[in-house]
Structure formats: C-alpha cells, structure tokens
Design a protein around this motif. Sequence first.
Motif, PDB file in Angstrom:
ATOM      1  N   LEU A  64      -0.229  -6.885   0.064  1.00 12.26           N
ATOM      2  CA  LEU A  64      -0.592  -6.432   1.368  1.00 12.26           C
ATOM      3  C   LEU A  64      -1.984  -5.815   1.292  1.00 12.26           C
ATOM      4  CD1 LEU A  64       2.498  -3.994   2.630  1.00 12.26           C
ATOM      5  CD2 LEU A  64       1.994  -6.636   2.729  1.00 12.26           C
ATOM      6  N   CYS A  65      -2.600  -5.881   2.420  1.00 10.79           N
ATOM      7  CA  CYS A  65      -4.184  -5.300   2.581  1.00 10.79           C
ATOM      8  C   CYS A  65      -4.291  -4.104   1.797  1.00 10.79           C
ATOM      9  CB  CYS A  65      -4.674  -5.347   3.763  1.00 10.79           C
ATOM     10  SG  CYS A  65      -4.184  -6.864   4.930  1.00 10.79           S
TER      11      CYS A  65
ATOM     12  N   CYS B 224      -3.530  -0.533   3.409  1.00 12.21           N
ATOM     13  CA  CYS B 224      -2.401  -0.650   4.381  1.00 12.21           C
ATOM     14  C   CYS B 224      -1.463   0.786   4.165  1.00 12.21           C
ATOM     15  CB  CYS B 224      -1.570  -1.921   4.194  1.00 12.21           C
ATOM     16  SG  CYS B 224       0.045  -2.182   5.304  1.00 12.21           S
TER      17      CYS B 224
ATOM     18  N   HIS C 173       1.618   0.748   4.568  1.00  8.23           N
ATOM     19  CA  HIS C 173       2.755   0.572   3.580  1.00  8.23           C
ATOM     20  C   HIS C 173       2.903   0.702   2.357  1.00  8.23           C
ATOM     21  CE1 HIS C 173       3.412  -1.128   7.711  1.00  8.23           C
ATOM     22  NE2 HIS C 173       3.417  -2.166   7.366  1.00  8.23           N
TER      23      HIS C 173
ATOM     24  N   CYS D 153       5.330  -7.337   7.235  1.00  5.50           N
ATOM     25  CA  CYS D 153       4.346  -6.890   6.001  1.00  5.50           C
ATOM     26  C   CYS D 153       5.146  -5.897   5.490  1.00  5.50           C
ATOM     27  CB  CYS D 153       3.052  -6.441   6.480  1.00  5.50           C
ATOM     28  SG  CYS D 153       1.902  -7.512   7.240  1.00  5.50           S
TER      29      CYS D 153
ATOM     30  N   ASN E 242       3.321   0.807  12.646  1.00  5.89           N
ATOM     31  CA  ASN E 242       2.107   0.602  12.865  1.00  5.89           C
ATOM     32  C   ASN E 242       1.625   0.235  14.173  1.00  5.89           C
ATOM     33  OD1 ASN E 242       2.705  -1.917  12.742  1.00  5.89           O
ATOM     34  ND2 ASN E 242       2.089  -2.166  10.684  1.00  5.89           N
TER      35      ASN E 242
ATOM     36  N   GLY F 235       2.236  -6.773  12.118  1.00 10.10           N
ATOM     37  CA  GLY F 235       1.228  -7.050  11.181  1.00 10.10           C
ATOM     38  C   GLY F 235       1.004  -8.565  10.957  1.00 10.10           C
TER      39      GLY F 235
ATOM     40  N   CYS G  54      -2.053   0.081  10.209  1.00 10.44           N
ATOM     41  CA  CYS G  54      -2.531  -1.282   9.832  1.00 10.44           C
ATOM     42  C   CYS G  54      -3.826  -1.438   9.758  1.00 10.44           C
ATOM     43  CB  CYS G  54      -1.949  -2.335  10.833  1.00 10.44           C
ATOM     44  SG  CYS G  54      -2.475  -3.920  10.386  1.00 10.44           S
ATOM     45  N   VAL G  55      -4.608  -1.367   8.655  1.00  7.71           N
ATOM     46  CA  VAL G  55      -6.082  -1.329   8.564  1.00  7.71           C
ATOM     47  C   VAL G  55      -6.670  -2.519   9.128  1.00  7.71           C
ATOM     48  CG1 VAL G  55      -6.239   0.223   6.599  1.00  7.71           C
ATOM     49  CG2 VAL G  55      -5.964  -2.246   6.226  1.00  7.71           C
ATOM     50  N   THR G  56      -5.877  -3.674   9.108  1.00  4.37           N
ATOM     51  CA  THR G  56      -6.705  -4.673   9.602  1.00  4.37           C
ATOM     52  C   THR G  56      -6.396  -5.043  11.036  1.00  4.37           C
ATOM     53  OG1 THR G  56      -5.743  -5.791   7.513  1.00  4.37           O
ATOM     54  CG2 THR G  56      -6.412  -7.290   9.282  1.00  4.37           C
ATOM     55  N   PHE G  57      -5.396  -4.718  11.851  1.00  2.56           N
ATOM     56  CA  PHE G  57      -4.993  -5.038  13.260  1.00  2.56           C
ATOM     57  C   PHE G  57      -5.217  -3.596  14.025  1.00  2.56           C
ATOM     58  CE2 PHE G  57      -3.450  -8.834  11.005  1.00  2.56           C
ATOM     59  CZ  PHE G  57      -4.356  -9.665  11.498  1.00  2.56           C
TER      60      PHE G  57
HETATM   61  S1  SF4 Z   1      -1.981  -6.787   8.183  1.00  3.15           S
HETATM   62 FE1  SF4 Z   1      -1.684  -4.800   8.722  1.00  3.15          FE
HETATM   63  S2  SF4 Z   1       0.396  -4.312   7.991  1.00  3.15           S
HETATM   64 FE2  SF4 Z   1       0.258  -6.262   7.107  1.00  3.15          FE
HETATM   65  S3  SF4 Z   1      -0.401  -5.601   5.143  1.00  3.15           S
HETATM   66 FE3  SF4 Z   1      -2.701  -6.014   6.372  1.00  3.15          FE
HETATM   67  S4  SF4 Z   1      -2.698  -3.640   6.857  1.00  3.15           S
HETATM   68 FE4  SF4 Z   1      -0.865  -3.851   6.299  1.00  3.15          FE
END
Ligand code: SF4
Lengths: 346, 618
Positions: A28-29, A32, A34, A63, A135, A139, A213-216
Amino acid sequence: MSTVPAAPKKVNRAGLEILPYRGGKTTLCAGCGHNAITERLIEAFWELGVEPWSVVKLSGIGCSSKTPAYFLSQSHGFNAVHGRAPAVSTGTLLANHQLRCVTVSGDGDTASIGIGHFMHMLRRNVPLIYIIENNGVYGLTKGQFSATADLGAKLKTGTVNQLQPVDCCLAGIEMGATLVARSFSGDKRQLSAILKASIAHNGLSVIDVISPCVTFNDHAGSTKSYAYMKDHDEPLHELDFVPAFEEIDVEFDEGESRVVEMHDGSKLVLHKLERDYDPSNRIHALEVLHEATRRDEVLTGIIYLDRTRPSFTEALNLVDAPLATLAEEQVRPSREILEQINEEFR
Amino acid sequence: MQASPNVPPMSAAQYAHDERPQRVVNDFSIQVATVNGSGSQTANIVLMRSIFQMGVPVSGKNLFPSNIAGLPTWFTIRASCEGYIGRKKEIDFCVAMNPETAQEDVMKLEPGAAVVYDAPLRLNELRHDLHFYPVPFDQLVGPVCPEPKLRKLVRNMIYDGVVAHLLGIDLEETRKALYKQFGERKRKAAEMNWGAVVAGRDYAAAHLEKTDPFAIEPMDRTAGKLIIEGNTAAALGCLFAGVTVLTWYPITPSSSLAEALIHYLGRYRHDGETGKATYAVVQAEDELASIGMAVGAGWAGARSMTCTSGPGISLMSEFIGLAYYAEIPVVIIDVQRVGPSTGLPTRTMQGDILSNALVSHGDTMHPVLFPSSPEECFTMAQAAFDLAEQFQTPVFVNMDLDLGMNNWMSDALPYPETPLQRGKVLTAADLERLGGFARYKDVDGDGVPYRTLPGTRHPKAAYFTRGTGHNEFAVYSEREDDWIQNMDRLARKLETVRGRLPAPDTQLAGGAKIGLVSAGTSRYAMEESRDQLSREYGVDASWLRLKAFPFPVELAGFIDRHDRVYVIDQNRDAQLLLLMRMNMSAERIAKLRSVRYYGGLPLDARTVTDSIVSQEGL
Ligand code: SF4
Ligand SMILES: Cc1ncc(C[n+]2csc(CCOP(=O)(O)OP(=O)(O)O)c2C)c(N)n1
Ligand SMILES: [Mg+2]
C-alpha cells in the motif's frame, strides 16, 4: 510500514516472538491509514498471546482488503470477492466455530457492493471482528466516492458529495452487532484497546476505523483526512484494556471510570471524559451518534456493547468439535436408518 | 364415434391408436385437472399409490402454475405395464374438476377417452366421441364433511373413489395409500377423507355405467420399489454423504430439496448424548451469500453445499470462478427450470447445461453430474461431495424440475459401500514429517495439490488464499509463467476428474446406423422412443446416456461406430450438443444431429421419435 510496535518482552504468552504475527511486506502507499491498522492488529494479537494457528483472516477486495496478507503470516487467510467477505467468513465459522476470525473490509466493500451481506451478518451476530477501513473513497479503483463519504465532502477533482452517507456504526447498533466501535487509524492507544476488547468479545464486533487515503482523499475538503480527524475526532472515553491473564487488580475511582468485564475475564476500562458514557444503552448509543453527526464531530470509542446476546454459532447449537473434523460415523447415518427411510416410501 | 370439429388434427402415428382394443389394461394415462391450492395433491398421490400398490408401474407428474392458490393445475398419472415412466402426450382418462379449464381439457382429448366431471359443468354437451361420467361432487361432499370450510379439500377425495370404481382399483389399496399419506398424526382427517372415497365409490357403483375400455389389474412389477421425488432422493444422498454445511436461498424447484434435507438432518444428525447438531443450515440473504458461505465452509474443511436453480446460478457466477481458481470444494445442486429470467418457473427444462459446465469468467470448467432417476440423485449427490473434496473444486449436480419435483418409481436407495473420500488434506503430523508444503504444487502429477485446513496447529500450515494470480506457494504473482503453469495444472486436474466420473450407460444395437445421446431426464423418453423406432419403423438405434461432464472417452468411440448421432436436448439451443462439440474433431461434429424440445413439459417419447423419423426421412 511503521516500525516495530512497542513490545517490552521478546516472547508473548504463547511463547512466540512478534515475527509470526507479522505478514508480507505491505504494497500500500506510504502513509496509508490501512498500514497503521495492520500494525495495531499485529500488536493486539501478539500482546494477547493469541496462537496464530487458531485465527483466520478474511477480506473482500480493495486496498483495505489486501491487508490480511500483511499480518499474521501463520494464520490461514482468504482474500475473497468484493463485498462478500461476511458470507465467506460466516461459512468458515460454520465449518469450524472454534476459529477466531478477523474480517477486513473497506467502506466501498462494506457500504456499497456488500451492504446486503453486512446487514445480515449484523442480524446474525456472527462471532468475528469486522474492521471497516474507512477512507470515504474507493482507493483501489482510484478515488471514486464511496457510500460513507460525508455530505458536502469534496473529491480532489472538486466533485461534491450530495448523498446521505451510510453510517456503519448506526447500522451495526440497529441491526444486531454486539460490540460497535469507531476509531481513527492515527489513534494508537484507542484502536489498540478496541481491537483487544474485540478479541475478548464473544459475538460480532464492528469497528469502523477512519483510515485516510493519502493518495485520493487527504486534501482540504475531505472529511476523512488526517487534518480533518485532528480537528473533529471526539473520543467518548479513554480506553484501557487489561487482559485476563495479567493478574492486576483493576481499581479505579468510581466516578471517573467504568470497568466492564469481557467474556474471557479481561477488563475493559472506560475513563470518563466529558460525560459518563454507558455503552450498554442501545437507544442512547444511537442518540449520541446522531447528535455527533449533527455537530460535525466524529465520535470515537466503544459506542455499544452487549455481552448477553448469543452469537450465531452458539444459536446453531453445534457439537463442540468443528464440523470440519467430524468422523464418518458422526455424519453418515447407519444402514438401518436408510432401510427405515426406504420403507417409508414403499 | 364421431370426431368433434374442434379436435386438433392427429398425426398418422396417433391414428394407429384410434382402433382401441376392447379393454386397455395397465397402459394409459389419467389426468386430473384442478385448481391450485385446493388440496388435490393428496387425492392425486393416493390415486397414484393405489395403482402402484397393485404392482403396476406408475409415474406421477404435477403440472402446476407459479402461484399459491387459484390457478389451474394438472396432475398426470401414467400406468404402464411395460414400465415406461416418461410423460405420455395423450390423455386417456380425464378428471375435470376445474371449471376454468374443463372445456379446453375436454376438447383436447382424443376420441375414445373417458371423462369424470363435476356434473353442473355439463361437459357431455361438448362432444359425442368420449365416455362421460358426471358426478355431483357438491351433493356428495356435504354428508361426509360437516365442516363447510374443509369441503373444498375433502371434495377432491371423492374422485379417487369414483375413479377406483371405474378402473377396478382395489379399494383396500386406496385405503392403505390414504392412511399412509395422512400418517398417524392426522388420523381424524384420514377418516373423513376415507369417507369421501367411499361416497365416491358408492355413487359410481349406483349411478355410473362403465363404457370406456380402461382398467387396472394387479401385476407384480413394483415389489420393493419406492415412490419418491428426485429432490428427496438427492437430499438423502447429501445426508448419507455426510454433508455438514447447507446454505441456501429459496427458489422453486430446488427449495423442496433443501427442506427435505433440513427435515432429515433434524431427524438423524443430532448427537445422541448432547442433542447437539452435527450440521449447520443457513437460509442466506441471497444466492451470492449462500454460495459465499458454502465456499467459506468448504475452504475451512466442511462438506458444504448449496442448492438452487438457474437464476441462482447466475448470481453465484463470480464466487464459482473464485472457488475454481482458489481450488475450494463445494457442491452445487441445480434443479433446472425454464428461463431466461423468471421464465416459466414451475416448468421443466435442461436450461443450465452450458452454464453449469462453464459458469464464471476467464477459463473455468466444472465437473457436472447428470442424474436421471431418484436412485442416481441419491448416489450422485454422494459422488459430488467425494469429487469436490478429492479435486478441490466446485461440482455441479444437474437436475431438473421434472426429476426433482415429480413422483418417480425407484429402486430402493442403496447404502453407500465406500467410505467418504476427503481428498488431499495435510494434518499437523504430516507437516511435521514433510517440513512444510506448497499449496498449489502438483506433487503427484495428477494436477491435484495438497491443502491444509484453517485451525491446523502447526506453524507451516497456513497459506493465503486469493482469487488473484498466485504461484505454487500461494504467493501473489502476476508472472506470465506462474499463470500459465497454474492454468495448465488446473486443466490437468480436470483430465484426472474425467477418469473418475460415473461411466456412461451405453446400449449398442447390433449393426445400428444411428446412435442417440442423452443426459438426465431425457432418459425415459429415450427408452420408449427406441422401442417406438424399432417397433414402428424397424430402425434400431444405439444409445449412450451421459452421466457426467467432462464427457467420457467412450463418447468418441460411440460416435465413430455410427453414421449419425442424435443428441437429445430439453432446450432450444442444443446445449448438450454444443458442449459435446467443444474439443471434438470436425468429422465427429459432422455426424451430430439435434433433437430439441423446449415447451416446458417433461420430454415425451413421441416428440423424440417424430423428430428422428423426419430427420431420417423415414
Ligand atoms: S490508494 Fe489510498 S487506500 Fe489505497 S493504498 Fe494508497 S493510500 Fe491506501
Ligand atoms: C465485482 C467487482 N466489481 C468491482 C470491482 C472493482 N473494485 C475493486 S476494489 C473496489 C473498491 C474498493 O473500495 P474500498 O472497499 O473502499 O477499499 P479501499 O481500496 O478504499 O481500501 C472496486 C469497485 C471488483 N473487484 N469486483
Ligand atoms: Mg475505501
């Protein structure tokens, strides 16, 4: 992945080091939420000395649902299909009701595609720990809104959610879960205590963990970001968990704390904050949740606890041995019985 | 006799029947037309059992609508001294109790048929070429049933007495059948109904003069046999297979299978000392959940199953693919009905042959068993559990409504002589000896890997199950070589399965130019149609009855022996034939011909014979 969890001892009660409680390397990122939940799970199972072989970990797709591969490498795991881990987990426990089951899901997994199974798992009070790594977005499919997105929450693209969110804790209390909690992936102490209480609980524990969710979904305008949680997290109480095997006499000031004895003899200590909260009062639990939503607060802690209702596998009145291990003599009726049945149709 | 202008035109073959012999003994069909929910089922079963108890082979088929009460329903009993128990198209003896359909029921009959009817309907005015027996049911029911609310139900029992008298059925057999049907606990109801039977008999004896040729005479062809529904037999198969987990969602025509199993589990599967259950049953929230639970249970080592019909299979599709690829045993019994969509939910069809064999996405293929009788429902349900666990894969039992919900004469169900086959499961002791295992490794060269069950007390027992790409060690992998190797092993596994399935039933006719291939309930029409072809047209046909997919190696040899091979399908699109064509040489495919029926009724011999006759240009 964060570093080794705080562990004073080398081996736990089961004589095991922490290594078997870890799993494969996370994909995972970085950052994150999770991943932090995974760490808390590793700690909780290790610290309570649960033998890994007695645990199963299941999940749907997302994720979040990938994470069972990252903890408890010596436990059987099953990453099933999107939204339907409650069904697979239920079946697993029918085959072997002695197993301890941890089921990890996402908000998309639980509140959209799997909501039917989620509701019926609640009704049944299936004895497992159900973690929703929430989140507010999907994800794994790159950031679409999920059904737990709050009214007015904004996606990175600027899209605003105008639909009513599903509150998995409200559903949990309404529909029959016997331990309902909300937490935040960033709150180590609280999440740890909740996970341990769930391990000690006999029945369905539903834990809705806000897990950014750090990315989205970690930008301004998100209601599931680290920053938002810092401002809006409203703990109901401070929690301590004292395992049954630790022979400590728990004594707390009557007016300051509540001590709840769990199924296995462990003690859950609820330290009073603004109010003295009694988690066994179902109607009150629903009220405080609604009230918090009205005030844009994210209420966290053990919101509801019922230690009396029998679990699904108890209600089925199964033989003590797991059904999976019954010998032929126990499951195939005799020749005489077949002859008797044949006679009924002659 | 004078033909009514409304009688449909008859085929030449049917005309041959017109010269009726003086007496027709033990070879005719009775149809009772009633209204759904009027309790006629009991009267019909009592009538059928009375004939059966006289030693005459019978079958009973219930043609019912998709509602609870108020729509027309027909029950057909066929008595056949030859032992033919398939559906017979022509009705010889009609009991017209339903005012809604009575006129049409009577107009459809062939000249010479007999009609027992409710007197006020005055059906005798419709035609002059039938034998009519009016009975004033409402007048007769009053004295035997003082309770007005029960009259609707008891009224039906009167026709049992009338028909018994007209056909010469031994009334003592009717009495035995009736008391058996009601059971000890409903003795009072049985007595009242018996009164109705006697009233019917007395009325017939006093007022009706027999003019039709039909008669039942004692034979000795049913000794030791059972009358049982396929669903009950399949449920018993599951019981004796040691099923431990049943998860299901109600759907006609499979519900009665689950309900029968629940009944027997309750009776026979509680621990003698503690009273606790050695099984778990869950009525799930939908078929997605029922298969999901069954898959979870199979993964954790239970003998798990679900039963459903076509619409349920559609919903289960994703999970079945998962179970195929993750290699999880589970038994799925599909009692087929007419689709697509809700189609004709209470009518029969072989509509899911292709979907059972191939359901889900990607490359998936599943073993399918095709029972054709209650006895095979019983034995194949057991075989399905053994196969599923031995090969760690979903196994289908492909039944249909005709087999599942109708009454069949059957041999006694045989006690299983082989122990349960639980497959390649490693215990903690095995792991200690071996030092570990690789979940998806083909150790024995048969494509079948070893597994461990959750809860096995050993540090090397655990593995991670996923529907996503994985290597031999169950570790996530997207590598091309891992994927191909695994898919090839799964194909190898299915080849091993082919050799362990029930062998086909092959009947070769010496020098026959044509061969017939069927599966499932087409069997009964085939048995009779082969006799028709030989008797009426002098054509001998060989016959291969398939019992399982992947199809046996014998199939190729059978096709090679014959010039033309007719494949019988109870569906529009020739699903059995299409499945046969997969992996078949062009020369063999060129020999295949199709016989199809898809009207929703059980297949009858005449339909098969007519189709073959016309395709052969006979
Ligand atoms: S996309 Fe979002 S939920 Fe998926 S691993 Fe990355 S940070 Fe976590
Ligand atoms: C039947 C099916 N439909 C759609 C998908 C695609 N899909 C994969 S993950 C996912 C959403 C996951 O969201 P969530 O459960 O919130 O998990 P997260 O990734 O946010 O942790 C979807 C729609 C799928 N795998 N299966
Ligand atoms: Mg999500």
